[in-house]
Design an enzyme around this catalytic site. Structure first.
Site, short mmCIF file in Angstrom:
data_model
loop_
_atom_site.label_atom_id
_atom_site.label_comp_id
_atom_site.label_asym_id
_atom_site.label_seq_id
_atom_site.Cartn_x
_atom_site.Cartn_y
_atom_site.Cartn_z
N GLY A 175 68.63 46.13 -35.93
CA GLY A 175 68.80 46.47 -34.72
C GLY A 175 69.92 47.53 -34.53
CG ASP A 197 72.97 37.27 -26.42
OD1 ASP A 197 73.30 37.22 -25.13
OD2 ASP A 197 71.98 36.73 -26.77
P1 5GP Z 1 74.07 36.35 -30.99
O1 5GP Z 1 73.52 35.58 -30.00
O2 5GP Z 1 74.13 35.78 -32.15
O3 5GP Z 1 75.31 37.34 -30.60
O4 5GP Z 1 72.88 37.69 -31.21
C1 5GP Z 1 72.11 37.72 -32.29
C2 5GP Z 1 70.86 38.80 -32.19
O5 5GP Z 1 70.13 38.70 -31.10
C3 5GP Z 1 71.31 40.22 -31.66
O6 5GP Z 1 72.12 40.79 -33.00
C4 5GP Z 1 70.22 41.00 -31.39
O7 5GP Z 1 69.62 41.46 -32.66
C5 5GP Z 1 69.61 39.99 -30.65
N1 5GP Z 1 69.76 40.13 -29.27
C6 5GP Z 1 70.63 39.57 -28.44
N2 5GP Z 1 70.51 40.06 -27.11
C7 5GP Z 1 69.61 41.04 -27.19
C8 5GP Z 1 69.08 41.73 -26.16
O8 5GP Z 1 69.37 41.89 -25.04
N3 5GP Z 1 68.05 42.69 -26.68
C9 5GP Z 1 67.62 42.83 -28.06
N4 5GP Z 1 66.56 43.56 -28.14
N5 5GP Z 1 68.24 41.73 -28.81
C10 5GP Z 1 69.13 41.09 -28.45
MG MG Z 2 71.87 42.80 -34.51
#
Ligand code: 5GP
Ligand code: MG
Ligand code: MG
Length: 184
Positions: free
Chosen positions: A52, A110
């Protein structure tokens, strides 16, 4: 700009190419200022998290005015023992981080779980410093303790795509960031 459809979902334009560009420049200027003291000592090592963050990392890196190195890793998460729960490991980390100033480049934070679990592993290598630069942050969704040093945009808790971020593989090539349409 007009909405885009990826697979079965529609996304509305949310952050324009120009808006992103300007903010990335501001972040690069801030980082360059904060690390200006490294000049003639040790360069800053940026670590981009694939997939990403590839576009943000590339654009941010181009705007830096300090001596900097960049490397990319993939994070893989698998189930460990009951006591360890999920284990996050880095694939492709070939640099020695000992004594280095590190900046992690993420596309979006996120829940914060991924970085929360991964950062302690990096700390084991004893870098001189460890900071996070993330293009996007969803404060309402974040459940894990994390210090985000450089944040491009704080956004609502809605799914976004574009500028490196995907929906089931598609959308990474979009120049803007789009948000899942309100009625979906
Ligand atoms: P975490 O929940 O561990 O902070 O997020 C992990 C990963 O989930 C992020 O690095 C990203 O790759 C994916 N992610 C979280 N929210 C979104 C979103 O709104 N859109 C997309 N495309 N990926 C997301
Ligand atoms: Mg990421
Ligand atoms: Mg994804």
């Amino acid at each position: 700009m007009t909405p885009v459809t990826l697979h079965d979902k529609t996304f509305d334009s949310y952050l324009s190419e120009q808006t992103i560009k300007e903010r990335v420049r501001e972040l690069a200027a801030q980082i360059s200022k904060d690390y200006a003291g490294n000049k003639g000592k040790q360069s800053v090592l940026f670590i981009g998290i694939l997939n990403g963050a590839f576009m943000f990392a590339s654009d941010l890196f181009k705007e830096l005015s300090i001596d900097a190195e960049i490397s990319f890793i993939k994070l893989a998460s698998y189930s460990g023992t009951k006591s360890t729960g999920k284990v996050v490991t880095a694939i492709g980390l070939d640099q020695d981080l000992f004594g280095r100033d590190i900046i992690i480049i993420e596309d979006i934070v996120d829940t914060g779980k991924t970085l929360h679990e991964f950062l302690p592993k990096l700390q084991h290598s004893q870098p001189a410093s460890l900071r996070i630069a993330t293009l996007l942050h969803k404060p309402e969704a974040t459940q894990y303790e994390l210090t985000l040093d450089y944040v491009g945009f704080a956004i609502p808790n809605k799914f976004v795509v574009g500028y490196g971020l995907d929906y089931d593989g598609l959308g990474r090539n979009l120049r803007e960031i789009y948000q899942l349409s309100g009625n979906e």
